[in-house]
Motif scaffolding. Structure first.
Motif, PDB file in Angstrom:
ATOM      1  N   PHE A 164     -12.150  -6.776   5.554  1.00 41.11           N
ATOM      2  CA  PHE A 164     -13.083  -6.710   4.431  1.00 41.11           C
ATOM      3  C   PHE A 164     -14.511  -6.473   4.924  1.00 41.11           C
ATOM      4  CE2 PHE A 164     -15.739  -8.557   1.051  1.00 41.11           C
ATOM      5  CZ  PHE A 164     -15.186  -7.956  -0.077  1.00 41.11           C
ATOM      6  N   GLY A 220     -14.718  -3.924  -2.898  1.00 39.64           N
ATOM      7  CA  GLY A 220     -15.677  -4.822  -2.286  1.00 39.64           C
ATOM      8  C   GLY A 220     -16.216  -5.841  -3.274  1.00 39.64           C
ATOM      9  N   ALA A 240     -15.034  -2.953   6.251  1.00 40.72           N
ATOM     10  CA  ALA A 240     -15.080  -1.964   5.166  1.00 40.72           C
ATOM     11  C   ALA A 240     -16.454  -1.957   4.495  1.00 40.72           C
ATOM     12  CB  ALA A 240     -13.985  -2.262   4.148  1.00 40.72           C
ATOM     13  N   SER A 266      -9.786 -12.315   4.560  1.00 46.24           N
ATOM     14  CA  SER A 266     -10.782 -11.245   4.559  1.00 46.24           C
ATOM     15  C   SER A 266     -10.880 -10.584   5.932  1.00 46.24           C
ATOM     16  CB  SER A 266     -12.159 -11.802   4.157  1.00 46.24           C
ATOM     17  OG  SER A 266     -12.157 -12.274   2.836  1.00 46.24           O
ATOM     18  N   HIS A 284      -2.185   1.298   6.080  1.00 46.51           N
ATOM     19  CA  HIS A 284      -3.320   0.446   5.746  1.00 46.51           C
ATOM     20  C   HIS A 284      -2.865  -0.707   4.861  1.00 46.51           C
ATOM     21  CE1 HIS A 284      -6.294   4.057   6.282  1.00 46.51           C
ATOM     22  NE2 HIS A 284      -5.923   3.515   7.435  1.00 46.51           N
ATOM     23  N   VAL A 328      -5.217  -2.026   2.649  1.00 44.85           N
ATOM     24  CA  VAL A 328      -6.046  -1.828   1.460  1.00 44.85           C
ATOM     25  C   VAL A 328      -6.578  -0.405   1.467  1.00 44.85           C
ATOM     26  CG1 VAL A 328      -8.108  -2.587   0.198  1.00 44.85           C
ATOM     27  CG2 VAL A 328      -6.739  -4.259   1.460  1.00 44.85           C
ATOM     28  N   ARG A 352       0.840  -1.206   0.000  1.00 43.04           N
ATOM     29  CA  ARG A 352       0.000   0.000   0.000  1.00 43.04           C
ATOM     30  C   ARG A 352       0.873   1.253   0.000  1.00 43.04           C
ATOM     31  NH1 ARG A 352      -2.730   3.373  -1.017  1.00 43.04           N
ATOM     32  NH2 ARG A 352      -2.930   1.973  -2.805  1.00 43.04           N
ATOM     33  N   ALA A 387     -10.448  -3.648  -2.741  1.00 44.42           N
ATOM     34  CA  ALA A 387     -10.794  -2.277  -2.378  1.00 44.42           C
ATOM     35  C   ALA A 387     -12.208  -1.898  -2.791  1.00 44.42           C
ATOM     36  CB  ALA A 387      -9.792  -1.309  -3.006  1.00 44.42           C
ATOM     37  N   TRP A 419      -9.502   1.279   0.798  1.00 45.55           N
ATOM     38  CA  TRP A 419     -10.902   0.923   0.575  1.00 45.55           C
ATOM     39  C   TRP A 419     -11.644   2.008  -0.208  1.00 45.55           C
ATOM     40  CZ3 TRP A 419     -11.598  -3.940   1.339  1.00 45.55           C
ATOM     41  CH2 TRP A 419     -10.886  -4.610   2.350  1.00 45.55           C
ATOM     42  N   GLN A 420     -12.374   1.583  -1.234  1.00 46.50           N
ATOM     43  CA  GLN A 420     -13.229   2.468  -2.025  1.00 46.50           C
ATOM     44  C   GLN A 420     -14.538   1.728  -2.337  1.00 46.50           C
ATOM     45  OE1 GLN A 420     -11.182   4.000  -5.471  1.00 46.50           O
ATOM     46  NE2 GLN A 420      -9.377   4.604  -4.299  1.00 46.50           N
ATOM     47  N   VAL A 421     -15.114   1.122  -1.316  1.00 42.89           N
ATOM     48  CA  VAL A 421     -16.297   0.281  -1.505  1.00 42.89           C
ATOM     49  C   VAL A 421     -17.501   1.158  -1.842  1.00 42.89           C
ATOM     50  CG1 VAL A 421     -17.814  -1.432  -0.455  1.00 42.89           C
ATOM     51  CG2 VAL A 421     -15.375  -1.372   0.155  1.00 42.89           C
ATOM     52  N   GLU A 438      -5.098  -5.166  -5.794  1.00 46.41           N
ATOM     53  CA  GLU A 438      -5.771  -4.428  -4.720  1.00 46.41           C
ATOM     54  C   GLU A 438      -7.189  -3.986  -5.073  1.00 46.41           C
ATOM     55  OE1 GLU A 438      -4.918  -0.702  -1.633  1.00 46.41           O
ATOM     56  OE2 GLU A 438      -3.833  -0.810  -3.539  1.00 46.41           O
TER      57      GLU A 438
END
Length: 464
Positions: free
Chosen positions: A369, A284, A372, A364, A145, A147, A47, A282, A149-151, A278
């Motif tokens: 996961f 989801g 997030a 996960s 971090h 990941v 990351r 990221a 995250w951009q879920v 990633e």
């Protein structure tokens, strides 16, 4: 150069192939260690590495991308600046080596074998050095971090209804008609340790603006040889790490052509701002759906290429993420023209229960996961409604006697119960089901020492 420089070198020997050592190491304790290293070390370092390559010397944006309140002061900050500068320098060196490699392998002029070998060895050395610069970020490993995250928010019912089915439905839709199959460009061949090697590239049917890549290992006499399309696991970028162990390449000694594609968002297909693989995490569930659909569409192109270039039977398979993609593709292929359908399937460390992987899988859980998803507004009910898009709900295109599955009883990443349930639902015969007292990583790494699943696949592909 000497004569030996006109052939690519032998792949690295796996020290765990030595039976006393392999028998000691390839056990569940190894998987627990490997999981810790991946989740707590490799992913956070990756990351930080991806953030450095994206934001360069913009310290505020770098800090935000890795999860720091601010860029560190003092000795840590100075060390971090050196790591960022080193990664940027190595990226430029790799770009130069990669440009030369592309010109040599895909140019109109036909280079000498030794020129191709030199270009490949220079490329892989530069790629390895670039990948290794992530270890310069050890000073913030515990704070970075794993990941970015951009879920997205959970989809509404209308969107889900439009996508209803399995990811295989999306794959099939991408391949409606002959015009959907892109032209495949093959590189000049170069002598390898077991035959010859080349690379393929083509416009990805499933990701706009993306080029799909694959490395091909061919026996000396490839005409009529069966082909095995082998999909890798998440984060695995074998064409970028020097000295990686790849047991499937040696299958060319047994008369198989092996095609090793680069998955979407990996290697040459890495998305700016992310490390290899990633985005699948990221974004989801939507990230995995996009990857499964795009990679499955790539597979159809590769099956077509293999058959157009003299292959008899074609097998599809992979490990972990590659297995999850392969099982969806095997279901989707029922809607494809016959020449695009794989004849056999091998799945290693897989599961038919994606909800269990997402919420109960150890990797996960280690990367957060589920947390997030909940921060993005996903409820357990939303996830339950979505996972049918990611699971092989139909029947595969090949009969059960042409399916091989290898599972680890101690697998907690793609939990064992889901893989066993899939094998039973698909009526995989006992002689094609291999269950070992191993975990997620060891059951795949140990295939070179215990190749019975691969040998069974070869029997299926070569018998009359």
């Amino acid at each position: 150069m000497t004569a030996i420089d006109s052939r690519l070198p032998m792949p690295s020997r796996n020290p765990l192939d030595w039976d006393p050592l392999g028998n000691l190491v390839m056990r569940p304790w190894y998987d627990r260690c490997a999981l810790h290293l991946v989740a707590r070390w490799y992913l956070p370092l990756s990351r930080a590495w991806a953030a450095a390559l994206t934001y360069g010397e913009d310290e505020d944006r770098f800090a935000e991308a890795v999860g720091l309140d601010r860029f560190p002061d003092g000795w840590t900050g100075r060390r971090l600046r050196r790591a960022i500068a080193g990664a940027l320098r190595q990226r430029q060196r790799h770009a130069v080596a990669d440009d030369h490699w592309r010109s040599a392998f895909f140019g109109q002029a036909v280079p000498l074998d030794r020129e191709l070998v030199e270009a490949e060895q220079t490329r892989i050395a530069a790629a390895n050095a670039l990948m290794a610069t992530r270890f310069g970020f050890l000073g913030i490993r515990g704070r970075s971090h794993a990941v970015a995250w951009q879920v997205p928010a959970p989809p509404d019912q209308d969107h889900l209804a439009a996508q209803r089915g399995s990811a295989g439905t999306c794959i099939a839709a991408l391949l409606d008609g002959e015009a959907a199959l892109p032209e495949v460009e093959a590189s000049h061949p170069v002598p390898g340790p077991f035959g010859q090697e080349r690379w393929l590239r083509f416009a990805s049917p499933g990701l706009d603006g993306d080029t799909a890549w694959a490395r091909v290992f061919e026996p000396e006499d490839a005409e009529g040889a069966p082909t095995f399309i082998n999909l890798h696991g998440i984060g695995m970028e074998l064409d970028f790490w020097k000295g990686t162990i790849d047991h499937t390449a040696s299958l060319t000694r047994q008369g198989l052509r092996v095609i090793r594609p680069e998955g979407p968002w990996h290697g040459r297909r890495r998305r700016a701002g992310f490390y290899g693989g990633e985005p699948a995490m990221a974004l989801g569930p939507e990230g995995f759906r996009q990857l499964f659909a795009a990679w499955g569409a790539d597979v159809a192109v590769l099956v077509d290429w293999a058959r157009r270039n003299g292959s008899g039977r074609v097998a599809l398979g992979g490990v972990s993420l590659g297995a999850l993609t392969s099982q969806l593709t095997a279901v989707a292929a029922a809607a494809w023209p016959e020449r695009l359908r794989p004849d056999a399937l091998i799945l290693v460390a897989t599961s038919g229960d994606l909800l269990d992987i997402a919420l109960g899988g150890s990797l996960s859980q280690a990367v957060g996961f589920g947390s997030a998803l909940h921060r993005a507004g996903w409820s357990d009910a939303d996830l339950s409604r979505y996972v049918p898009l990611l699971e092989p709900r139909g029947a595969p295109v090949m009969p059960p006697e042409r399916i091989v599955i290898a599972l680890g009883e101690a697998d907690t990443v793609t939990p064992f119960a889901g893989g066993l349930a899939l094998a039973r639902r698909w009526a995989v015969p006992p002689e094609n089901l291999f269950i070992r007292r191993q975990g997620h990583f060891s059951v795949s790494l140990d295939l070179s020492r215990q190749p019975q699943p691969l040998n069974r696949l070869i029997e299926i592909l070569t018998r009359s």
